[in-house]
Design a protein around this motif. Structure first.
Motif, short mmCIF file in Angstrom:
data_model
loop_
_atom_site.label_atom_id
_atom_site.label_comp_id
_atom_site.label_asym_id
_atom_site.label_seq_id
_atom_site.Cartn_x
_atom_site.Cartn_y
_atom_site.Cartn_z
N GLY A 40 0.82 -1.20 0.00
CA GLY A 40 0.00 0.00 0.00
C GLY A 40 0.86 1.26 0.00
O GLY A 40 1.83 1.34 0.76
N ARG A 41 0.53 2.20 -0.83
CA ARG A 41 1.34 3.41 -0.97
C ARG A 41 1.22 4.33 0.24
O ARG A 41 2.10 5.15 0.48
N LYS A 42 0.14 4.21 0.99
CA LYS A 42 -0.04 5.03 2.19
C LYS A 42 0.23 4.24 3.47
O LYS A 42 0.93 4.71 4.35
N SER A 43 -0.33 3.05 3.55
CA SER A 43 -0.22 2.25 4.78
C SER A 43 1.12 1.52 4.88
O SER A 43 1.57 1.22 5.97
N GLY A 44 1.71 1.18 3.73
CA GLY A 44 2.94 0.39 3.73
C GLY A 44 2.68 -1.09 3.94
O GLY A 44 3.60 -1.90 3.89
N ARG A 45 1.43 -1.47 4.16
CA ARG A 45 1.08 -2.88 4.37
C ARG A 45 0.73 -3.53 3.04
O ARG A 45 0.23 -2.88 2.13
N GLN A 70 -7.49 1.03 -6.49
CA GLN A 70 -6.45 1.20 -5.47
C GLN A 70 -5.24 0.33 -5.77
O GLN A 70 -4.10 0.76 -5.59
N TRP A 71 -5.46 -0.91 -6.26
CA TRP A 71 -4.29 -1.75 -6.52
C TRP A 71 -3.45 -1.16 -7.64
O TRP A 71 -2.22 -1.29 -7.62
N VAL A 72 -4.08 -0.50 -8.60
CA VAL A 72 -3.34 0.13 -9.69
C VAL A 72 -2.48 1.27 -9.13
O VAL A 72 -1.28 1.38 -9.44
N ARG A 73 -3.05 2.10 -8.29
CA ARG A 73 -2.31 3.21 -7.68
C ARG A 73 -1.17 2.69 -6.82
O ARG A 73 -0.06 3.25 -6.83
N ASN A 74 -1.43 1.61 -6.09
CA ASN A 74 -0.37 1.01 -5.27
C ASN A 74 0.73 0.42 -6.16
O ASN A 74 1.92 0.56 -5.85
N MET A 75 0.35 -0.22 -7.27
CA MET A 75 1.34 -0.82 -8.17
C MET A 75 2.22 0.25 -8.79
O MET A 75 3.44 0.06 -8.92
N ARG A 76 1.64 1.37 -9.15
CA ARG A 76 2.43 2.46 -9.71
C ARG A 76 3.48 2.93 -8.71
O ARG A 76 4.61 3.26 -9.09
N ALA A 77 3.13 2.96 -7.44
CA ALA A 77 4.07 3.41 -6.41
C ALA A 77 5.09 2.33 -6.07
O ALA A 77 6.27 2.62 -5.89
N ALA A 78 4.63 1.06 -5.99
CA ALA A 78 5.50 -0.02 -5.53
C ALA A 78 6.37 -0.60 -6.65
O ALA A 78 7.47 -1.09 -6.39
N GLY A 79 5.87 -0.61 -7.88
CA GLY A 79 6.63 -1.16 -8.99
C GLY A 79 6.71 -2.67 -9.03
O GLY A 79 7.52 -3.24 -9.76
N GLY A 80 5.87 -3.35 -8.24
CA GLY A 80 5.87 -4.80 -8.24
C GLY A 80 5.10 -5.34 -7.06
O GLY A 80 4.49 -4.59 -6.29
N GLU A 91 7.46 -13.44 -6.79
CA GLU A 91 7.66 -12.00 -6.75
C GLU A 91 7.82 -11.49 -8.18
O GLU A 91 8.36 -12.18 -9.04
N PHE A 92 7.34 -10.27 -8.42
CA PHE A 92 7.45 -9.71 -9.76
C PHE A 92 7.67 -8.20 -9.70
O PHE A 92 7.34 -7.55 -8.72
N THR A 93 8.22 -7.70 -10.79
CA THR A 93 8.29 -6.26 -11.02
C THR A 93 7.25 -5.94 -12.08
O THR A 93 6.84 -6.82 -12.85
N ALA A 94 6.81 -4.68 -12.12
CA ALA A 94 5.75 -4.31 -13.05
C ALA A 94 6.07 -2.98 -13.72
O ALA A 94 6.56 -2.06 -13.07
N VAL A 95 5.75 -2.92 -15.00
CA VAL A 95 5.90 -1.69 -15.78
C VAL A 95 4.57 -1.44 -16.48
O VAL A 95 4.04 -2.32 -17.16
N GLU A 96 4.03 -0.23 -16.31
CA GLU A 96 2.75 0.09 -16.93
C GLU A 96 2.94 0.35 -18.42
O GLU A 96 3.88 1.03 -18.84
#
Length: 149
Positions: A40-45, A70-80, A91-96
Motif C-alpha cells: 500500500g502506498r499510504k499504509s505500507g502494508r 487502489q491496486w493500480v495506484r499502489n502498483m504504480r508506487a511499488a513497482g511490483g 515476486e514480480f516487477t511491473a511496468v505500466e
C-alpha cells in the motif's frame, strides 16, 4: 477535468473476490486466477486482491478491468508485488504500458476473461472494433510483469 475511470465493485462482487482470493491463497486457482499482494502506498502494508494474470505473446500482464483502482495506484508506487497460488509465491516487477501498446493485449484479455469482466468495459468486448478497444484503453491500466527468479 473528470476523475479517472473506476467502477467500484458491488457488495456481491466484493464477497466473490474474497472467496476467489481465499481459494487462490489455499491453492485452488479458477481458470488461472491468483492472489496478488502489493504494498500500500499510504499504509505500507501488503494489500491482497484476486487477479487474472494474462499471457500474451510470451509476456505476462495484469489488466485492471475496473479501471484506476487502489491496486493500480499502489502498483504504480511499488513497482511490483507477489502472485500467490497456494504455497507458490512469485515476486514480480511491473511496468505500466502506454495506451498505444494495449490493443492486441486487451483484445486477447477480453477473449479469455470476457465472461467475467465484460461488464466493466462499458459495452466493449473481444469482438469490438479496434477503434472501440483503443477508445477504452486509457480506462484500463495494464502492467507487464516480470517474475523474479
Amino acid at each position: 477535468m473528470s476523475s479517472p475511470y473506476y467502477l467500484k465493485g458491488s457488495p456481491l462482487n466484493v464477497r466473490l473476490n474474497s472467496v476467489i482470493g481465499w481459494l487462490a491463497r489455499h491453492g485452488l486457482s479458477i481458470a488461472g486466477t491468483a492472489e496478488m499482494s502489493v504494498r500500500g502506498r499510504k499504509s505500507g502494508r501488503m494489500q491482497r486482491i484476486p487477479v487474472n494474470p494474462h499471457v500474451h505473446e510470451g509476456g505476462q500482464y495484469l489488466v485492471s478491468a475496473r479501471g484506476h483502482s487502489q491496486w493500480v495506484r499502489n502498483m504504480r508506487a511499488a513497482g511490483g508485488g507477489e502472485l500467490r497460488v497456494g504455497r507458490k509465491v512469485r515476486e514480480f516487477t511491473a511496468v505500466e504500458l502506454p495506451d498505444s501498446e494495449k490493443l492486441p493485449l486487451l483484445r486477447t484479455y477480453l477473449e479469455k476473461w470476457g465472461w467475467e469482466v465484460n461488464q466493466y468495459f462499458q459495452g466493449v468486448t473481444a469482438k469490438s472494433s479496434d477503434e472501440e478497444i483503443i477508445a477504452c484503453a486509457s480506462d484500463h491500466p495494464v502492467f507487464r510483469i516480470t517474475v523474479r527468479k
